[in-house]
Write a protein that holds these residues in place. Structure first.
Motif, short mmCIF file in Angstrom:
data_model
loop_
_atom_site.label_atom_id
_atom_site.label_comp_id
_atom_site.label_asym_id
_atom_site.label_seq_id
_atom_site.Cartn_x
_atom_site.Cartn_y
_atom_site.Cartn_z
N TRP A 1 0.85 -1.20 0.00
CA TRP A 1 0.00 0.00 0.00
C TRP A 1 0.88 1.26 0.00
N TYR A 2 1.92 1.26 0.88
CA TYR A 2 2.84 2.41 0.91
C TYR A 2 3.45 2.64 -0.46
N GLN B 1 0.76 3.94 -2.91
CA GLN B 1 0.12 5.23 -2.65
C GLN B 1 1.09 6.40 -2.58
N THR B 2 2.40 6.12 -2.36
CA THR B 2 3.34 7.24 -2.23
C THR B 2 3.31 8.17 -3.44
N VAL C 1 1.76 11.49 -1.79
CA VAL C 1 2.85 12.36 -1.34
C VAL C 1 3.66 12.86 -2.52
N ILE D 1 7.50 7.61 4.09
CA ILE D 1 6.96 6.92 5.26
C ILE D 1 7.42 7.61 6.53
N SER E 1 5.78 11.35 6.50
CA SER E 1 4.35 11.59 6.34
C SER E 1 3.49 10.47 6.91
N PHE E 2 3.66 9.24 6.40
CA PHE E 2 2.75 8.18 6.83
C PHE E 2 2.94 7.85 8.30
N ARG E 3 4.22 7.80 8.73
CA ARG E 3 4.48 7.44 10.13
C ARG E 3 5.15 8.59 10.87
N ASP F 1 -1.17 15.97 9.81
CA ASP F 1 -1.74 15.75 8.48
C ASP F 1 -1.39 16.97 7.63
N GLN G 1 1.72 18.31 1.37
CA GLN G 1 2.59 17.23 1.82
C GLN G 1 4.05 17.61 1.66
#
Lengths: 119, 325, 110
Positions: B124-125, B128-129, B133, B142, B145-147, B281, B293
């Motif tokens: 998924w990462y 979707q990156t 992003v 990751i 942004s994601f984590r 976010d 982002q």
């Protein structure tokens, strides 16, 4: 050849236990911290071993490459931050060792225990 | 071919680890640890982890060595000879190693694309990156942004460790008056290191900034950049002596950096809430979510770099200044 | 043309490997500290320049070449400095260079 695929795990196990052995047996506090950092590096190696994918590259998306295979970025993120946190905690440990040296005049564990039992 | 190279490097790793344990002079053990770190960085690079390799080379081999040297200068270089035979420790450690090796056969083989770790959230990462992003380096995406909440925690751990070191090493015995230490002049008596060091210094700092701002596109980011810039400034302190380094780059700036970077990171998160999103976010920071982002990652990476640089410098100077009283 | 470059780069790489081997043997076998350092310095000057030269030929005109040249420049500055620092530290800690020529062969450092 099939067995070589597990070589990383064996090195992880051996290096981890060498680090553990140093921490358990050595009396010198700085040597203990060195052992701890070896132990830590072994754990890093385990995580990074898991991220490898056959035929993969570092997870940097390049335009124009069709159907790329990437290695797993998640362990890399975890270990990247862990390395920096590792150096900070090692520094904290060393600071404590320096203070112990100033109060006890020694960084050998048995000397320190002997000084403690005198009191 | 690569696997043979990897096996060679990994075997060297074990040999060096044994040598570290056997070395009785702590200085020698420390130098071997540096070699160990460099070998580890090479291994990380072979395993496709360029970001981690860069971090390990800058921090494991660079900064850790300097901090250990600082501590060695304050304690002693020689370990007491080792006499007791570890009858209990040896079997325990050997059994642990044997169990770990036995368990390794249940692990997925190196590079197995079917391994469970590659199935869960990572596809998924990777997918979707580019959409969410839109920066090439998935590791930075990751991390930043994601984590980002994880990373915020790590930054505060570094900050807290730095405060701990300062608490431990800034205190003095009340009875002792501060004796005037012989003015530390660093390496300024030595011509060759001075000339070479002065020449290289700006390039190290420049490289640090490159790593900081190129982190979205290639290996790099705030953690590595902070460490590299800190290395450059530590080199300056070694060349010119503690006193001049502190005059050029006073301690309050370092403290402001260590606290300010972490604060900047947290404020970016709070700004996200203020502008109607969730904590950390970034999509709401700008009218275009992707531009938001980019802005968010740029800011938090800057925060990380500033904190790491400031904390490492403070830790180094805490050890270096301890010598003088 | 490509063939020639390929052969040339492999020659450079092999020579580099040879000098690394020589430096390693020298660092182990030489009798005293300063001669050992002298032997080991082959690896970080001659050998690394040869290896990087071979890699430049492999890379051709690309960004990698620029980076490799930067690495060579960096090594040219740092490796003499580090040799100086090591030798200087040894001298300061009281290790005197052995000026007398020893005729007896195979004698290890006393």
């Amino acid at each position: 050849m099939e067995l070589l695929g597990y070589y990383n795990y064996w090195v992880f196990a051996v290096v981890l236990c060498l680090g553990l052995y140093t921490v358990i047996t050595r009396n010198n506090l700085i040597k203990k911290l060195l052992g701890l950092s070896i132990f830590q590096s072994a754990v890093f190696l385990l995580y990074i071993t898991m991220d490898k994918v056959d035929g993969g590259t570092a997870p940097i998306i390049q335009k124009g490459v069709s159907d790329p295979i990437f290695s797993n970025p998640l362990p890399q993120v975890l270990i990247l931050t862990a390395i920096v946190v590792g150096v900070s905690t090692t520094a904290l440990g060393l600071a404590i060792v320096v203070r112990i040296k100033e109060s006890y005049g020694s960084i050998e564990e048995d000397d320190i225990l002997a000084r403690d039992s005198e009191l | 071919m690569t696997i043979l190279f990897a096996v060679f490097l990994l075997s060297l790793l074990v040999i060096i680890a044994v040598a570290i344990i056997r070395a009785e002079n702590l200085f020698v053990a420390l130098m071997l640890t540096t070699i160990f770190s460099l070998l580890m960085a090479t291994n990380f690079f072979i395993l496709d982890a360029a970001d981690v390799a860069l971090t390990e080379a800058a921090i494991g081999a660079g900064i850790t060595t300097v901090i250990f040297l600082g501590a060695l200068a304050l304690t002693s270089e020689h370990e007491k000879p080792f006499v007791a035979v570890p009858w209990l420790a040896l079997p325990v450690v050997a059994v642990t190693a044997a169990l770990l090796i036995f368990a390794s056969f249940d692990n997925p083989r190196l590079g197995d694309p079917e391994a469970p770790i590659h199935q869960h959230v990572v596809p998924w990462y990777l997918e979707q990156t580019p959409k969410l992003v839109d920066i090439p380096n998935v590791v930075t995406a990751i991390l930043g942004s994601f984590r980002a909440f994880d990373t915020l925690g790590e930054v505060f751990v570094i900050f807290a460790a730095c405060i701990g070191v300062l608490f431990l090493l800034s205190a003095r015995k009340p009875s002792e008056t501060r004796c005037t230490a012989p003015a530390s002049v660093g390496l300024s008596q030595h011509l060759i290191p001075k000339v070479a060091g002065r020449f290289i210094l700006p390039f190290i700092i420049l490289f640090g900034f490159y790593v900081q701002f190129h982190g979205d596109f290639g290996p790099g980011g705030g953690f590595q950049a902070g460490a590299i810039v800190a290395t450059g400034l530590i080199l300056f302190a070694l060349l010119e002596g503690e006193e001049r380094a502190l005059r050029a780059f006073p301690r309050w700036i370092m403290m402001a950096m260590a606290a300010g970077g972490a604060l900047l990171y947290a404020l970016v998160g709070v700004a996200g809430i203020a502008m109607g999103g969730k904590f950390l976010d970034y999509s709401v920071l700008s009218s275009d979510p992707i531009a938001g982002q980019h802005l968010g990652i740029l800011l938090i990476e800057a925060g990380v770099g500033i904190t790491v640089c400031g904390s490492l410098l403070l830790i180094f100077h805490a050890f270096a200044a301890r010598e003088s009283f | 043309m490509n063939q020639v470059l390929d052969v040339l780069s492999w020659v450079l790489l092999s020579c580099g490997g040879f000098f690394i081997l020589v430096g390693g043997i020298g660092a182990l076998r030489m009798p005293s500290f300063y001669t050992r350092m002298h032997a080991a310095s082959v690896t970080d000057t001659m050998a690394s320049f040869l290896v990087i030269g071979g890699l430049i030929l492999q890379a051709g005109w690309s960004l990698a070449t620029v980076k490799l040249v930067a690495i060579i420049l960096f090594l040219m500055l740092t490796s003499p400095t580090s040799s100086y620092a090591v030798a200087n530290a040894a001298l300061l800690s009281g290790m005197k260079p052995d000026t007398k020529f020893k005729a007896n062969k195979g004698g290890r450092e006393s």
